[in-house]
Design a protein around this motif. Structure first.
Motif, PDB file in Angstrom:
ATOM      1  N   ARG A 307      80.120 -31.629  39.292  1.00  0.00           N
ATOM      2  CA  ARG A 307      81.441 -32.245  39.481  1.00  0.00           C
ATOM      3  C   ARG A 307      81.567 -33.598  38.788  1.00  0.00           C
ATOM      4  NH1 ARG A 307      82.143 -31.959  45.867  1.00  0.00           N
ATOM      5  NH2 ARG A 307      79.905 -32.340  45.657  1.00  0.00           N
ATOM      6  N   ALA A 308      80.477 -34.360  38.720  1.00  0.00           N
ATOM      7  CA  ALA A 308      80.548 -35.711  38.162  1.00  0.00           C
ATOM      8  C   ALA A 308      80.339 -35.748  36.648  1.00  0.00           C
ATOM      9  CB  ALA A 308      79.510 -36.606  38.840  1.00  0.00           C
ATOM     10  N   VAL A 309      80.169 -34.575  36.024  1.00  0.00           N
ATOM     11  CA  VAL A 309      79.906 -34.529  34.575  1.00  0.00           C
ATOM     12  C   VAL A 309      81.225 -34.422  33.814  1.00  0.00           C
ATOM     13  CG1 VAL A 309      78.736 -33.317  32.713  1.00  0.00           C
ATOM     14  CG2 VAL A 309      77.686 -33.412  34.992  1.00  0.00           C
ATOM     15  N   PRO A 310      81.588 -35.440  33.049  1.00  0.00           N
ATOM     16  CA  PRO A 310      82.851 -35.366  32.293  1.00  0.00           C
ATOM     17  C   PRO A 310      82.737 -34.431  31.096  1.00  0.00           C
ATOM     18  CG  PRO A 310      81.692 -37.408  31.789  1.00  0.00           C
ATOM     19  CD  PRO A 310      80.905 -36.737  32.875  1.00  0.00           C
ATOM     20  N   ASP A 311      83.782 -33.658  30.851  1.00  0.00           N
ATOM     21  CA  ASP A 311      83.845 -32.778  29.674  1.00  0.00           C
ATOM     22  C   ASP A 311      82.602 -31.885  29.552  1.00  0.00           C
ATOM     23  OD1 ASP A 311      86.306 -33.997  28.924  1.00  0.00           O
ATOM     24  OD2 ASP A 311      85.176 -35.637  28.006  1.00  0.00           O
ATOM     25  N   PHE A 312      82.235 -31.265  30.669  1.00  0.00           N
ATOM     26  CA  PHE A 312      81.019 -30.455  30.707  1.00  0.00           C
ATOM     27  C   PHE A 312      81.000 -29.410  29.592  1.00  0.00           C
ATOM     28  CE2 PHE A 312      78.817 -26.576  31.964  1.00  0.00           C
ATOM     29  CZ  PHE A 312      77.564 -27.054  32.313  1.00  0.00           C
ATOM     30  N   GLU A 313      82.073 -28.660  29.457  1.00  0.00           N
ATOM     31  CA  GLU A 313      82.083 -27.543  28.508  1.00  0.00           C
ATOM     32  C   GLU A 313      82.017 -28.020  27.062  1.00  0.00           C
ATOM     33  OE1 GLU A 313      84.925 -24.337  29.415  1.00  0.00           O
ATOM     34  OE2 GLU A 313      85.262 -25.343  31.342  1.00  0.00           O
ATOM     35  N   GLN A 314      82.551 -29.185  26.779  1.00  0.00           N
ATOM     36  CA  GLN A 314      82.506 -29.711  25.418  1.00  0.00           C
ATOM     37  C   GLN A 314      81.126 -30.260  25.060  1.00  0.00           C
ATOM     38  OE1 GLN A 314      85.170 -30.466  27.597  1.00  0.00           O
ATOM     39  NE2 GLN A 314      86.251 -28.771  26.584  1.00  0.00           N
ATOM     40  N   VAL A 319      74.922 -24.076  27.201  1.00  0.00           N
ATOM     41  CA  VAL A 319      74.812 -23.731  28.623  1.00  0.00           C
ATOM     42  C   VAL A 319      76.093 -23.050  29.089  1.00  0.00           C
ATOM     43  CG1 VAL A 319      74.612 -24.666  30.958  1.00  0.00           C
ATOM     44  CG2 VAL A 319      73.143 -25.547  29.143  1.00  0.00           C
ATOM     45  N   THR A 320      77.237 -23.549  28.652  1.00  0.00           N
ATOM     46  CA  THR A 320      78.518 -22.944  29.024  1.00  0.00           C
ATOM     47  C   THR A 320      78.589 -21.486  28.577  1.00  0.00           C
ATOM     48  OG1 THR A 320      79.722 -25.045  28.974  1.00  0.00           O
ATOM     49  CG2 THR A 320      81.019 -23.047  28.675  1.00  0.00           C
ATOM     50  N   ALA A 321      78.179 -21.232  27.343  1.00  0.00           N
ATOM     51  CA  ALA A 321      78.204 -19.864  26.827  1.00  0.00           C
ATOM     52  C   ALA A 321      77.288 -18.954  27.634  1.00  0.00           C
ATOM     53  CB  ALA A 321      77.799 -19.858  25.355  1.00  0.00           C
ATOM     54  N   ASN A 322      76.123 -19.485  28.021  1.00  0.00           N
ATOM     55  CA  ASN A 322      75.186 -18.690  28.815  1.00  0.00           C
ATOM     56  C   ASN A 322      75.739 -18.399  30.207  1.00  0.00           C
ATOM     57  OD1 ASN A 322      72.661 -17.345  29.195  1.00  0.00           O
ATOM     58  ND2 ASN A 322      71.901 -19.132  30.315  1.00  0.00           N
ATOM     59  N   HIS A 326      76.868 -14.582  31.807  1.00  0.00           N
ATOM     60  CA  HIS A 326      76.350 -14.015  33.056  1.00  0.00           C
ATOM     61  C   HIS A 326      77.351 -14.156  34.204  1.00  0.00           C
ATOM     62  CE1 HIS A 326      72.648 -14.622  30.641  1.00  0.00           C
ATOM     63  NE2 HIS A 326      72.366 -13.440  31.151  1.00  0.00           N
ATOM     64  N   GLN A 327      78.586 -14.454  33.844  1.00  0.00           N
ATOM     65  CA  GLN A 327      79.707 -14.465  34.797  1.00  0.00           C
ATOM     66  C   GLN A 327      79.466 -15.380  35.998  1.00  0.00           C
ATOM     67  OE1 GLN A 327      80.104 -10.215  35.565  1.00  0.00           O
ATOM     68  NE2 GLN A 327      81.495  -9.980  33.829  1.00  0.00           N
ATOM     69  N   VAL A 328      78.933 -16.564  35.704  1.00  0.00           N
ATOM     70  CA  VAL A 328      78.744 -17.570  36.746  1.00  0.00           C
ATOM     71  C   VAL A 328      80.062 -18.349  36.899  1.00  0.00           C
ATOM     72  CG1 VAL A 328      77.440 -19.611  37.477  1.00  0.00           C
ATOM     73  CG2 VAL A 328      76.291 -17.765  36.196  1.00  0.00           C
ATOM     74  N   PRO A 329      80.671 -18.366  38.083  1.00  0.00           N
ATOM     75  CA  PRO A 329      81.993 -18.995  38.260  1.00  0.00           C
ATOM     76  C   PRO A 329      81.913 -20.515  38.409  1.00  0.00           C
ATOM     77  CG  PRO A 329      81.281 -18.055  40.328  1.00  0.00           C
ATOM     78  CD  PRO A 329      80.215 -17.699  39.314  1.00  0.00           C
ATOM     79  N   PHE A 330      81.254 -21.180  37.485  1.00  0.00           N
ATOM     80  CA  PHE A 330      81.008 -22.618  37.620  1.00  0.00           C
ATOM     81  C   PHE A 330      82.290 -23.440  37.523  1.00  0.00           C
ATOM     82  CE2 PHE A 330      81.035 -21.827  33.124  1.00  0.00           C
ATOM     83  CZ  PHE A 330      81.537 -22.979  32.542  1.00  0.00           C
ATOM     84  N   ARG A 331      83.310 -22.931  36.845  1.00  0.00           N
ATOM     85  CA  ARG A 331      84.566 -23.684  36.735  1.00  0.00           C
ATOM     86  C   ARG A 331      85.235 -23.824  38.097  1.00  0.00           C
ATOM     87  NH1 ARG A 331      84.280 -20.343  32.350  1.00  0.00           N
ATOM     88  NH2 ARG A 331      84.266 -21.361  30.290  1.00  0.00           N
ATOM     89  N   GLN A 332      85.088 -22.818  38.938  1.00  0.00           N
ATOM     90  CA  GLN A 332      85.685 -22.856  40.266  1.00  0.00           C
ATOM     91  C   GLN A 332      84.798 -23.582  41.272  1.00  0.00           C
ATOM     92  OE1 GLN A 332      85.407 -19.752  38.498  1.00  0.00           O
ATOM     93  NE2 GLN A 332      87.422 -20.226  37.630  1.00  0.00           N
ATOM     94  N   THR A 333      83.487 -23.270  41.239  1.00  0.00           N
ATOM     95  CA  THR A 333      82.582 -23.818  42.252  1.00  0.00           C
ATOM     96  C   THR A 333      81.996 -25.170  41.872  1.00  0.00           C
ATOM     97  OG1 THR A 333      80.627 -22.752  41.295  1.00  0.00           O
ATOM     98  CG2 THR A 333      81.919 -21.460  42.894  1.00  0.00           C
ATOM     99  N   LYS A 334      81.937 -25.444  40.555  1.00  0.00           N
ATOM    100  CA  LYS A 334      81.255 -26.624  40.022  1.00  0.00           C
ATOM    101  C   LYS A 334      79.764 -26.613  40.368  1.00  0.00           C
ATOM    102  CE  LYS A 334      85.073 -28.236  38.356  1.00  0.00           C
ATOM    103  NZ  LYS A 334      85.336 -28.160  36.897  1.00  0.00           N
TER     104      LYS A 334
END
Length: 522
Positions: A307-314, A319-322, A326-334
């Protein structure tokens, strides 16, 4: 059935140039090759493709004191502290002072590291570093970017032998003079050289939960053991705290740089796992791994809270692609589900500051080697730096040593050791081959050679290994799969024996507390 070994003449223009065989296609081996290619005939041998190595998988970056507010001395202190001061100080000094030189050399050659909006190098923070000093390329894909760049610097004169496994070192009169290899055809061949360099990586696939590339199976260490080359510090296996964990299986590394950017470790209730520990989530890896293992042993799940990581996907594209794959719902759960897993070998083939081993004619660099630079626990992102520094120093030494020799032609090298090759060509076949299944070996290693150990477990593991023939089998007579298992068995025995010789917990080697009475009875 006797298997003959073909003598292989390596083509060369200018046969008087020293010939160097480099085993391994990761950053260490390839960087060394770039430094030798103008004055030596270089042969690169790799059991996989040019893209298969731990170097290609490295996410974190390269720790290097290039920031104006940083210094090699500060980097040295962090390296020593993370290594529990078991490091060889001269090796650490060499790493932190030569490291900036080699990274600048890469930059001058055109290597593009990530930069700030103002154009300065962007430095990341990772565990056990007291300041940001980790340079990155392509966000969290530094290893692939740097290794590919270095491979692109290799001359066309470099001879590649891909999909080729080294099964034995050739020696004569206490000197390494070449290697025996098996290619895709299964034919054994001899390659001769003035110098042989092992840059084969570690032994991560001894464990069933690991960050390592599938080709990393302790081959270089096993080659050294069979040739009676000295190994050291084999008790120290590093377990990375954060591997993506789904249904009890590993799906790749989740870089420590994410914690450096603000992520924290939590359980299923959101409780901060490292809150009461010095340096908290950025404590040394052995400390974090033990806390996570203890938490999981109590029945908890473990996660990385982003949650505290700014611009995680950028910032963390790989890691985002991985996670998406594997369909990890990290955008929703953080939350990213993680657990510790085998990552890096601090011990290895004993080498001096120039990469020379106890066997003349043989050098070792990168993870397969141990010159004492990492101590009992490697500091985050020092591994790629060590590949550059150890590769450069070994190249310098090889040039000095081999130029003192009269480099023989291929014909008189092969003619001079015909008798030596017959010894193992006639090696007796062990019938039947008695080896464990790979999955069984990995389970035993994870259980007994893991994050915490007991004397009882180690002795029991050695008794379990003793029922197999790994230490007596001739590798030339084994299938590729059998050779992998035999190599890992040799490595496992070396770890267990070295661990038993450690009277106290130190760095990545940790005695379980309940073992106090047990150790007295052992």
């Amino acid at each position: 059935m006797k298997q003959t070994i073909k003598k292989m003449s390596v083509s060369t223009s200018g046969s008087r140039r020293p010939r160097v065989i480099v085993v391994g296609a990761g950053l260490a081996g390839c960087y060394l090759a770039t430094r030798l290619q103008d004055c030596c005939q270089v042969i690169l041998v790799t059991k996989g493709t040019q893209q298969e190595s731990n170097s290609m998988l490295a996410q974190g970056g390269i720790a290097v004191a290039l920031d104006p507010g940083d210094s090699p001395q500060q980097h040295e202190q962090d390296t020593l502290a993370a290594g529990d001061h078991h490091n060889r100080k001269a090796a650490v000094a060499q790493l932190v002072t030569n490291g900036p030189v080699e990274v600048r050399r890469l930059i001058e050659a055109g290597m593009q590291f990530d930069r700030t909006a103002a154009g300065a190098l962007a430095f990341g923070l990772e565990g056990a570093h007291h300041r940001p000093r980790v340079v990155h390329a392509d966000g969290d894909q530094t290893g692939a970017a740097v290794t590919s760049f270095v491979q692109g610097q290799l001359a066309k004169t470099i001879q590649w032998h891909c999909q080729t496994t080294v099964v034995r070192l050739l020696t004569k009169q206490n000197r390494c003079i070449g290697v025996v290899v098996r290619g895709t055809s299964g034919q054994l061949q001899e390659l001769f050289a003035d110098a042989v360099v092992l840059a084969t990586g570690g032994l991560g696939n001894l464990y069933d939960f690991t960050t390592n590339d599938g080709t990393v199976t302790g081959d270089g260490l096993a080659l050294a053991l069979r040739a009676k080359v000295e190994l050291t510090d084999m008790a120290f296996v590093q377990f990375h705290p954060t591997l993506l964990s789904l249904q009890g299986k590993c799906y790749g590394l989740v870089t420590e740089a994410i914690r450096g950017a603000g992520a924290v470790l939590v359980d299923e209730q959101g409780t901060r796992i490292m809150a009461q520990v010095p340096q908290q989530d950025l404590a040394p890896r052995d400390v974090v791994a033990r806390h996570l293992a203890a938490w999981r042993a109590k029945g908890h799940q473990t996660y990385l809270d982003i949650r505290a990581v700014p611009d995680f996907e950028q910032h963390f594209i790989g890691v985002t692609a991985n996670l998406d794959a594997h369909q990890v719902p990290f955008r929703q759960t953080k939350l990213i589900p993680i657990q510790p897993g085998a990552h890096f070998m601090m011990g290895g083939i004993k080498a001096d500051l120039m990469g020379q081993t106890s066997l003349p004619g043989l050098w070792a660099i990168g993870e397969v080697a141990c010159n004492g630079v990492h101590g009992a626990n490697r500091l985050a992102s020092n591994s790629l730096l060590d590949c550059l520094v150890s590769g450069a120093k070994a190249a310098e030494n090889i040039i000095e040593v081999t130029c003192q020799l009269t480099s023989p032609t291929t014909e008189n090298v092969t003619g001079s050791i015909g008798v030596a090759t017959a010894d193992f060509a006639e090696a007796p076949q062990t019938e039947p081959v008695k080896l464990p299944e790979l999955a069984a070996l990995q389970h035993q290693a994870w259980t007994n050679l893991g994050i915490e150990r007991t004397h009882h477990q180690l002795h029991g593991f050695l008794r379990w290994l003793a029922q197999f023939d790994a230490d007596t089998l001739a590798p030339e007579k084994l299938t590729a799969d059998q050779n992998v298992i035999a190599n890992l068995c040799l490595c496992a025995a070396a770890i267990a024996q070295a661990a038993l010789a450690q009277s106290k917990s130190l760095g990545a080697h940790h005695w379980r507390e309940v073992d106090k009475n047990e150790s007295c009875a052992s």
